[in-house]
Design an enzyme around this catalytic site. Structure first.
Site, PDB file in Angstrom:
ATOM      1  N   ARG A 127      13.722  -9.260   5.152  1.00 13.15           N
ATOM      2  CA  ARG A 127      13.394  -9.170   3.725  1.00 13.15           C
ATOM      3  C   ARG A 127      13.639  -7.743   3.204  1.00 13.15           C
ATOM      4  O   ARG A 127      13.834  -7.548   2.009  1.00 13.15           O
ATOM      5  CB  ARG A 127      11.912  -9.519   3.565  1.00 13.15           C
ATOM      6  CG  ARG A 127      11.586 -10.231   2.306  1.00 13.15           C
ATOM      7  CD  ARG A 127      10.116 -10.565   2.254  1.00 13.15           C
ATOM      8  NE  ARG A 127       9.908 -11.754   1.490  1.00 13.15           N
ATOM      9  CZ  ARG A 127       8.728 -12.328   1.306  1.00 13.15           C
ATOM     10  NH1 ARG A 127       7.657 -11.822   1.849  1.00 13.15           N
ATOM     11  NH2 ARG A 127       8.614 -13.405   0.574  1.00 13.15           N
ATOM     12  N   LYS A 151      10.470   0.447  10.402  1.00  8.37           N
ATOM     13  CA  LYS A 151       9.432   0.559  11.430  1.00  8.37           C
ATOM     14  C   LYS A 151       8.696  -0.775  11.576  1.00  8.37           C
ATOM     15  O   LYS A 151       8.025  -1.217  10.636  1.00  8.37           O
ATOM     16  CB  LYS A 151       8.412   1.643  11.037  1.00  8.37           C
ATOM     17  CG  LYS A 151       7.390   1.916  12.144  1.00  8.37           C
ATOM     18  CD  LYS A 151       6.236   2.783  11.684  1.00  8.37           C
ATOM     19  CE  LYS A 151       5.015   2.004  11.302  1.00  8.37           C
ATOM     20  NZ  LYS A 151       4.442   1.140  12.335  1.00  8.37           N
ATOM     21  N   SER A 206      -1.412  -4.112   4.537  1.00  7.60           N
ATOM     22  CA  SER A 206      -2.741  -4.200   3.927  1.00  7.60           C
ATOM     23  C   SER A 206      -2.834  -3.329   2.669  1.00  7.60           C
ATOM     24  O   SER A 206      -2.030  -2.413   2.471  1.00  7.60           O
ATOM     25  CB  SER A 206      -3.791  -3.735   4.940  1.00  7.60           C
ATOM     26  OG  SER A 206      -3.523  -2.392   5.289  1.00  7.60           O
ATOM     27  N   GLU A 249       4.017  -4.918  -0.878  1.00  6.23           N
ATOM     28  CA  GLU A 249       3.550  -6.313  -0.803  1.00  6.23           C
ATOM     29  C   GLU A 249       2.318  -6.314   0.068  1.00  6.23           C
ATOM     30  O   GLU A 249       2.411  -6.149   1.285  1.00  6.23           O
ATOM     31  CB  GLU A 249       4.626  -7.187  -0.189  1.00  6.23           C
ATOM     32  CG  GLU A 249       5.804  -7.358  -1.117  1.00  6.23           C
ATOM     33  CD  GLU A 249       6.951  -7.989  -0.388  1.00  6.23           C
ATOM     34  OE1 GLU A 249       6.751  -9.082   0.164  1.00  6.23           O
ATOM     35  OE2 GLU A 249       8.012  -7.377  -0.340  1.00  6.23           O
ATOM     36  N   ASN A 285      -0.148 -15.593   1.853  1.00  7.16           N
ATOM     37  CA  ASN A 285      -0.109 -16.425   0.646  1.00  7.16           C
ATOM     38  C   ASN A 285      -0.854 -17.752   0.802  1.00  7.16           C
ATOM     39  O   ASN A 285      -0.700 -18.644  -0.017  1.00  7.16           O
ATOM     40  CB  ASN A 285       1.340 -16.661   0.202  1.00  7.16           C
ATOM     41  CG  ASN A 285       2.171 -17.351   1.259  1.00  7.16           C
ATOM     42  OD1 ASN A 285       1.636 -17.764   2.282  1.00  7.16           O
ATOM     43  ND2 ASN A 285       3.454 -17.483   1.023  1.00  7.16           N
ATOM     44  N   GLU A 290     -10.155 -10.479   1.791  1.00  8.14           N
ATOM     45  CA  GLU A 290      -9.237 -11.193   2.684  1.00  8.14           C
ATOM     46  C   GLU A 290      -9.821 -11.267   4.099  1.00  8.14           C
ATOM     47  O   GLU A 290     -10.227 -10.253   4.651  1.00  8.14           O
ATOM     48  CB  GLU A 290      -7.896 -10.454   2.711  1.00  8.14           C
ATOM     49  CG  GLU A 290      -6.828 -11.158   3.497  1.00  8.14           C
ATOM     50  CD  GLU A 290      -5.514 -10.371   3.500  1.00  8.14           C
ATOM     51  OE1 GLU A 290      -5.520  -9.181   3.870  1.00  8.14           O
ATOM     52  OE2 GLU A 290      -4.477 -10.952   3.132  1.00  8.14           O
ATOM     53  N   GLU A 334       7.031 -19.532   0.012  1.00  6.39           N
ATOM     54  CA  GLU A 334       7.870 -19.239  -1.127  1.00  6.39           C
ATOM     55  C   GLU A 334       9.339 -19.423  -0.752  1.00  6.39           C
ATOM     56  O   GLU A 334       9.691 -19.296   0.414  1.00  6.39           O
ATOM     57  CB  GLU A 334       7.602 -17.807  -1.627  1.00  6.39           C
ATOM     58  CG  GLU A 334       7.862 -16.699  -0.619  1.00  6.39           C
ATOM     59  CD  GLU A 334       6.673 -16.383   0.311  1.00  6.39           C
ATOM     60  OE1 GLU A 334       5.743 -17.188   0.393  1.00  6.39           O
ATOM     61  OE2 GLU A 334       6.732 -15.336   0.966  1.00  6.39           O
TER      62      GLU A 334
HETATM   63  P1  NAD Z   1      -1.326  -2.918   8.155  1.00  4.38           P
HETATM   64  O1  NAD Z   1      -1.478  -2.369   6.791  1.00  4.38           O
HETATM   65  O2  NAD Z   1      -2.364  -2.581   9.163  1.00  4.38           O
HETATM   66  O3  NAD Z   1       0.057  -2.424   8.785  1.00  4.38           O
HETATM   67  C1  NAD Z   1       1.300  -2.704   8.164  1.00  4.38           C
HETATM   68  C2  NAD Z   1       2.307  -1.637   8.563  1.00  4.38           C
HETATM   69  O4  NAD Z   1       1.964  -0.424   7.910  1.00  4.38           O
HETATM   70  C3  NAD Z   1       2.311  -1.324  10.054  1.00  4.38           C
HETATM   71  O5  NAD Z   1       3.655  -1.145  10.484  1.00  4.38           O
HETATM   72  C4  NAD Z   1       1.528  -0.036  10.147  1.00  4.38           C
HETATM   73  O6  NAD Z   1       1.871   0.748  11.271  1.00  4.38           O
HETATM   74  C5  NAD Z   1       1.940   0.637   8.846  1.00  4.38           C
HETATM   75  N1  NAD Z   1       1.003   1.637   8.340  1.00  4.38           N
HETATM   76  C6  NAD Z   1      -0.345   1.574   8.328  1.00  4.38           C
HETATM   77  N2  NAD Z   1      -0.850   2.686   7.741  1.00  4.38           N
HETATM   78  C7  NAD Z   1       0.196   3.449   7.375  1.00  4.38           C
HETATM   79  C8  NAD Z   1       0.323   4.716   6.730  1.00  4.38           C
HETATM   80  N3  NAD Z   1      -0.765   5.411   6.344  1.00  4.38           N
HETATM   81  N4  NAD Z   1       1.552   5.211   6.498  1.00  4.38           N
HETATM   82  C9  NAD Z   1       2.646   4.511   6.866  1.00  4.38           C
HETATM   83  N5  NAD Z   1       2.602   3.312   7.494  1.00  4.38           N
HETATM   84  C10 NAD Z   1       1.385   2.782   7.739  1.00  4.38           C
HETATM   85  O7  NAD Z   1      -1.140  -4.496   7.987  1.00  4.38           O
HETATM   86  P2  NAD Z   1      -1.022  -5.589   9.135  1.00  4.38           P
HETATM   87  O8  NAD Z   1      -2.375  -5.747   9.736  1.00  4.38           O
HETATM   88  O9  NAD Z   1       0.149  -5.317  10.011  1.00  4.38           O
HETATM   89  O10 NAD Z   1      -0.651  -6.889   8.280  1.00  4.38           O
HETATM   90  C11 NAD Z   1      -1.596  -7.705   7.676  1.00  4.38           C
HETATM   91  C12 NAD Z   1      -1.688  -7.410   6.189  1.00  4.38           C
HETATM   92  O11 NAD Z   1      -0.409  -7.550   5.585  1.00  4.38           O
HETATM   93  C13 NAD Z   1      -2.586  -8.393   5.466  1.00  4.38           C
HETATM   94  O12 NAD Z   1      -3.373  -7.721   4.524  1.00  4.38           O
HETATM   95  C14 NAD Z   1      -1.595  -9.322   4.760  1.00  4.38           C
HETATM   96  O13 NAD Z   1      -2.105  -9.969   3.625  1.00  4.38           O
HETATM   97  C15 NAD Z   1      -0.502  -8.380   4.432  1.00  4.38           C
HETATM   98  N6  NAD Z   1       0.756  -9.097   4.209  1.00  4.38           N
HETATM   99  C16 NAD Z   1       1.228  -9.207   2.933  1.00  4.38           C
HETATM  100  C17 NAD Z   1       2.401  -9.913   2.683  1.00  4.38           C
HETATM  101  C18 NAD Z   1       2.945 -10.045   1.291  1.00  4.38           C
HETATM  102  O14 NAD Z   1       4.050 -10.551   1.153  1.00  4.38           O
HETATM  103  N7  NAD Z   1       2.232  -9.635   0.255  1.00  4.38           N
HETATM  104  C19 NAD Z   1       3.096 -10.498   3.750  1.00  4.38           C
HETATM  105  C20 NAD Z   1       2.597 -10.354   5.034  1.00  4.38           C
HETATM  106  C21 NAD Z   1       1.423  -9.641   5.263  1.00  4.38           C
END
Ligand code: NAD
Length: 476
Positions: A158, A173, A227, A248, A283, A380, A440
């Site tokens: 994506r 990453k 997140s 997202e 979603n 969530e 979606e």
């Molecule tokens: P997360 O935020 O813990 O991590 C996501 C990514 O961000 C990881 O690669 C992590 O290493 C990186 N990251 C974290 N803090 C960072 C920082 N300060 N700087 C740079 N990179 C950083 O999320 P997760 O636990 O991997 O995924 C679950 C979350 O993702 C849920 O909240 C879910 O709803 C969301 N999500 C949203 C969508 C969407 O399309 N809106 C799709 C999938 C997942």
């Protein structure tokens, strides 16, 4: 145990860091691989490669760039079974769903390849009779893509597919929980004759490698799926360089079931949505509002269906759900349910960790007697837990659904076309599903309102995220 390398400037290379991140199979508890715990030096090397490659990549025709996307799609299809098995074991996603993700990802590369001869600039009417105004669409430049663990392979595409198609270069990453499919793909890409530096994959923690990628002056755009907290960190970290962000983030999707709905369809939709990938999908319905006339019937049917959900080994043929991603996620879910119970919620079914020999399972859980202000209704959960609340009037249902800091997706179940159209008008969410749940289309636009994000992905509008405009005023 497999050991992966960073993919920088067209080659698989050792990290500058000597630290490693171990990757656990959440179902078996086994350590199945290790990836470099990359640092700022890795970030810089990958970004420098992407920066050096960008102008030449952008000066090729879009159709030429699309050729590489098609090759990537073909590589994924040729390795579809192995990739699905890798995905299933790094995150306990049931194998059929892992296969869907791999196949959808191949289609996604092909889909964006198809945009090469479609996206265009504009000719704008000038106020002067002897002037033309031309709007060009140009690539933003060097993109940093940061992925979550829940759909690691698809979310990689994506970001990579629209970035490369538009003439951007990218450093991506993966999540430290689920880097394996991405690095298996990196090994395939290393065999293509893709120009060096156009696509780079680096692993490491969000706080160190991720932060170094986001704050670098070499970065023109950051696209994160993750997140809300990570999104907030990235907004702060990108402020100094005023770097474009596309975010997202999380969701707390409401499902509204009106009293004229096909109840069995609604029960099936909400159940599937709650247990697919163990409830770890952004979603999917995280709270349900059910009309009081059908509330008891709905709760009874849904609890019966939830009790019959078969969970276990993600490779077993007959399971629909497996382990949560890790122990921390299982604990987070359990703590939220415990607080909900202390706050008055009634457990109709589930409500605790599942008693399984391995893995981090949580029982499909249905909660009633919840209030709108409870954490379990507002935040969530990202697990197979559903609070169900009754409503009396249309306006009440819409107000309850909209009363949330997230605004990603929503759904309504009704047979009345007027209710369908009115609720689409009244719901404040980036997506609304009618008489169905989740997933979606790649030709849509997946974008959250409020804290669910900025910008979005997929389709024409997702492509535009990677383009910036230049307007030329031409006098003659
Ligand atoms: P997360 O935020 O813990 O991590 C996501 C990514 O961000 C990881 O690669 C992590 O290493 C990186 N990251 C974290 N803090 C960072 C920082 N300060 N700087 C740079 N990179 C950083 O999320 P997760 O636990 O991997 O995924 C679950 C979350 O993702 C849920 O909240 C879910 O709803 C969301 N999500 C949203 C969508 C969407 O399309 N809106 C799709 C999938 C997942």
């Amino acid at each position: 145990m497999k050991s992966y390398q960073q993919f920088i400037n067209g080659s698989l290379v050792n990290s500058r860091s000597t630290e490693w991140i171990e990757v656990e199979n959440p179902y078996t508890g086994e350590i199945i691989s290790r990836v470099p715990n990359g640092d700022a030096a890795d970030a810089h090397a990958a970004l420098e490669a992407a920066r050096n490659a960008q102008s030449a990549w952008a000066s090729r025709s879009a159709a030429d760039r699309a050729g590489y996307l098609k090759q990537m799609a073909a590589l994924i299809r040729a390795n579809r079974v192995n990739l699905a098995r890798t995905l299933a074991s790094e995150q306990a996603k049931i194998l059929p769903l892992a296969q869907v993700e791999i196949d959808f990802t191949a289609d996604y590369f092909d889909y964006y390849a198809g945009w090469a001869r479609v996206y265009e600039g504009e000719i704008i009417n000038s106020d002067s009779p002897r002037e033309n105004i031309l709007l060009f669409r140009k690539p933003i430049g060097v993109v940093v893509g940061i992925c979550p663990w829940n759909f690691p392979f698809f979310v990689m595409a994506r970001k990579v597919a629209p970035a490369l198609l538009t003439g951007c270069t990218i450093v991506l990453k993966p999540s430290s929980n689920t880097p394996n499919t991405t690095f298996e793909f990196a090994k395939m890409v290393a065999e293509l004759n893709l120009p060096k530096g156009v696509l780079n994959f680096v692993s490491g923690s969000g706080k160190t490698l991720g932060n170094a990628l986001v704050t670098s002056p070499l970065t023109d755009m950051v696209t994160l799926t993750g997140s809300v907290e990570a999104g907030q960190d990235i907004i702060r970290a990108s402020a100094n360089n005023v770097t474009k962000v596309s975010l997202e983030l999380g969701g707390k999707a409401p499902a509204i079931i009106f009293d004229d709905a096909d109840i069995d369809l609604a029960v099936k939709g909400v159940l599937d949505s709650r247990v697919i990938f163990s409830g770890q999908v952004c979603n999917c319905a995280e709270r349900a509002y059910v009309h009081k006339n059908i509330y008891e019937q709905f709760v009874e049917k849904l609890s019966h269906a939830m009790k019959n959900v078969k969970y276990g080994d993600p490779f077993a043929a007959d399971v629909v759900m497996s382990s949560q991603i890790d122990k921390a996620q299982q604990l987070k879910i359990d703590e939220m349910v415990t607080r909900a119970k202390a706050d008055g919620a009634q457990v109709v079914t589930g409500g605790k960790k599942a008693d399984m020999p391995t893995g981090y399972f949580y029982e499909p859980t249905l909660l009633t007697a919840c209030r709108q202000d409870m954490e379990i209704v507002q935040k969530e959960v990202f697990g197979p837990v559903l609070p169900v609340l009754p409503f009396s009037e249309y306006e009440e249902a819409i107000a309850l659904a909209n009363d949330c800091e997230y605004g990603l997706t929503s759904s309504v179940f009704t047979k009345n076309i007027n209710t369908v159209m009115q609720s689409i008008k009244d719901l404040k969410f980036g997506e609304t599903y009618v008489n169905r749940e989740h997933f979606e289309g790649m030709q849509g636009f997946h974008a959250g309102w409020r804290k669910s994000g900025i910008g979005g992905a997929d389709g024409k509008h997702g492509l535009m995220e990677y383009l910036q405009t230049q307007v030329a005023y031409i006098r003659y």
